[in-house]
Design a protein around this motif. Structure first.
Motif, short mmCIF file in Angstrom:
data_model
loop_
_atom_site.label_atom_id
_atom_site.label_comp_id
_atom_site.label_asym_id
_atom_site.label_seq_id
_atom_site.Cartn_x
_atom_site.Cartn_y
_atom_site.Cartn_z
N GLN A 220 3.48 -21.11 3.18
CA GLN A 220 2.56 -22.25 3.14
C GLN A 220 3.32 -23.56 2.89
OE1 GLN A 220 -0.82 -21.87 0.56
NE2 GLN A 220 -1.42 -24.00 0.84
N ARG A 221 4.15 -23.57 1.86
CA ARG A 221 4.89 -24.80 1.53
C ARG A 221 5.91 -25.11 2.62
NH1 ARG A 221 5.03 -29.69 0.20
NH2 ARG A 221 6.79 -30.36 -1.04
N LEU A 222 6.53 -24.10 3.19
CA LEU A 222 7.49 -24.31 4.27
C LEU A 222 6.80 -24.97 5.46
CD1 LEU A 222 10.42 -23.90 5.05
CD2 LEU A 222 9.86 -21.58 5.75
N GLY A 223 5.58 -24.54 5.77
CA GLY A 223 4.81 -25.14 6.85
C GLY A 223 4.41 -26.58 6.56
N SER B 112 8.92 -14.44 14.67
CA SER B 112 8.33 -15.50 15.49
C SER B 112 9.00 -16.84 15.22
CB SER B 112 6.82 -15.60 15.24
OG SER B 112 6.54 -16.05 13.92
N SER B 113 9.39 -17.07 13.98
CA SER B 113 10.06 -18.32 13.64
C SER B 113 11.41 -18.42 14.34
CB SER B 113 10.26 -18.42 12.13
OG SER B 113 9.03 -18.41 11.47
N LEU B 114 12.16 -17.33 14.32
CA LEU B 114 13.47 -17.34 14.98
C LEU B 114 13.34 -17.57 16.48
CD1 LEU B 114 15.24 -14.40 13.13
CD2 LEU B 114 15.69 -16.84 12.87
N LYS B 115 12.36 -16.94 17.09
CA LYS B 115 12.15 -17.11 18.54
C LYS B 115 11.91 -18.58 18.87
CE LYS B 115 9.39 -15.37 22.37
NZ LYS B 115 8.32 -14.46 22.78
N PHE B 116 11.05 -19.24 18.09
CA PHE B 116 10.74 -20.65 18.33
C PHE B 116 11.94 -21.54 18.01
CE2 PHE B 116 9.21 -24.78 16.78
CZ PHE B 116 8.57 -25.22 17.93
N GLN C 92 3.01 -22.02 10.04
CA GLN C 92 1.65 -22.26 9.56
C GLN C 92 0.64 -21.23 10.04
OE1 GLN C 92 1.19 -26.16 11.17
NE2 GLN C 92 2.33 -27.15 9.52
N ASN C 93 0.85 -20.67 11.20
CA ASN C 93 -0.11 -19.77 11.83
C ASN C 93 0.48 -18.37 11.96
OD1 ASN C 93 -2.71 -20.15 12.59
ND2 ASN C 93 -2.26 -20.90 14.64
N ASP C 94 0.04 -17.43 11.14
CA ASP C 94 0.53 -16.06 11.18
C ASP C 94 2.06 -16.01 11.19
OD1 ASP C 94 0.24 -13.31 11.20
OD2 ASP C 94 0.13 -13.19 13.38
N PRO C 95 2.70 -16.59 10.15
CA PRO C 95 4.16 -16.72 10.16
C PRO C 95 4.89 -15.40 9.96
CG PRO C 95 3.28 -17.42 8.05
CD PRO C 95 2.09 -17.13 8.94
N SER C 96 6.04 -15.31 10.60
CA SER C 96 6.94 -14.19 10.40
C SER C 96 8.36 -14.68 10.71
CB SER C 96 6.60 -13.01 11.31
OG SER C 96 6.92 -13.30 12.65
N THR D 234 23.62 -17.42 9.19
CA THR D 234 22.83 -17.32 10.42
C THR D 234 21.49 -18.03 10.25
OG1 THR D 234 21.72 -15.27 9.77
CG2 THR D 234 23.85 -15.06 10.91
N LEU D 235 20.88 -18.31 11.37
CA LEU D 235 19.55 -18.92 11.35
C LEU D 235 18.56 -17.98 10.66
CD1 LEU D 235 17.74 -21.27 12.16
CD2 LEU D 235 17.44 -20.17 14.40
N GLU D 236 18.70 -16.69 10.87
CA GLU D 236 17.83 -15.73 10.20
C GLU D 236 17.98 -15.82 8.68
OE1 GLU D 236 16.57 -11.02 10.38
OE2 GLU D 236 18.49 -11.63 11.25
N GLN D 237 19.20 -15.92 8.19
CA GLN D 237 19.43 -16.04 6.76
C GLN D 237 18.80 -17.32 6.21
OE1 GLN D 237 23.70 -15.71 7.07
NE2 GLN D 237 23.68 -13.74 5.99
N ILE D 238 18.89 -18.39 6.98
CA ILE D 238 18.30 -19.67 6.56
C ILE D 238 16.79 -19.53 6.42
CG2 ILE D 238 17.81 -22.04 7.33
CD1 ILE D 238 20.67 -22.06 8.54
N VAL D 239 16.14 -18.97 7.44
CA VAL D 239 14.68 -18.82 7.42
C VAL D 239 14.25 -17.93 6.26
CG1 VAL D 239 12.69 -17.90 8.68
CG2 VAL D 239 14.37 -19.30 9.88
N ILE D 240 14.95 -16.83 6.05
CA ILE D 240 14.60 -15.91 4.97
C ILE D 240 14.75 -16.60 3.61
CG2 ILE D 240 15.34 -13.81 3.75
CD1 ILE D 240 15.94 -12.63 6.58
N LYS D 241 15.85 -17.30 3.41
CA LYS D 241 16.07 -17.96 2.12
C LYS D 241 15.04 -19.06 1.87
CE LYS D 241 20.87 -16.80 1.57
NZ LYS D 241 22.22 -17.25 1.28
N LEU D 242 14.71 -19.82 2.91
CA LEU D 242 13.70 -20.88 2.74
C LEU D 242 12.33 -20.27 2.45
CD1 LEU D 242 14.72 -23.44 5.49
CD2 LEU D 242 14.92 -23.72 3.02
N GLU D 243 11.98 -19.19 3.14
CA GLU D 243 10.69 -18.55 2.89
C GLU D 243 10.63 -17.98 1.48
OE1 GLU D 243 7.72 -15.76 2.23
OE2 GLU D 243 9.77 -15.05 2.54
N GLN D 244 11.71 -17.39 1.01
CA GLN D 244 11.74 -16.85 -0.35
C GLN D 244 11.63 -17.97 -1.38
OE1 GLN D 244 15.43 -14.67 -0.28
NE2 GLN D 244 14.45 -12.79 0.40
N HIS D 245 12.24 -19.10 -1.10
CA HIS D 245 12.23 -20.21 -2.06
C HIS D 245 10.89 -20.94 -2.07
CE1 HIS D 245 13.99 -23.31 -4.59
NE2 HIS D 245 13.43 -24.21 -3.80
#
Length: 78
Positions: A29-32, A48-52, A41-45, A14-25
């Motif tokens: 800051q680096r993801l942004g 909010s990332s999934l919504k966008f 980059q701005n108050d990430p979660s 899922t897109l959620e799994q992708i975002v979580i794995k990228l954030e963990q890796h």
């Protein structure tokens, strides 16, 4: 009915799994830096990332491409 997609590295994730794995890796800051979008980059979660990303095709594509490059990297294990 589900079809097998052996050549699709995104199949079954899922897109959620992708975002979580990228954030963990990489961390937010680096993801942004790697994907220049404000939701990283701005108050990430994850929420909010999934919504966008669900509404913005080019950003979702960039995140999916980064995920594929990351999992195919010889430096990334498991």
């Amino acid at each position: 009915m589900t079809e097998k997609q052996p050549n699709n590295p995104l199949h079954g994730i899922t897109l959620e799994q992708i975002v979580i794995k990228l954030e963990q890796h990489y961390g937010w800051q680096r993801l942004g830096e790697l994907v220049n979008i404000r939701c990283f980059q701005n108050d990430p979660s994850v929420k909010s990332s999934l919504k966008f990303l669900r509404r913005t095709a080019w950003a979702r594509s960039a995140v999916e491409d980064l995920y594929i490059r990351t999992i195919n990297s010889p430096w990334v294990q498991g």
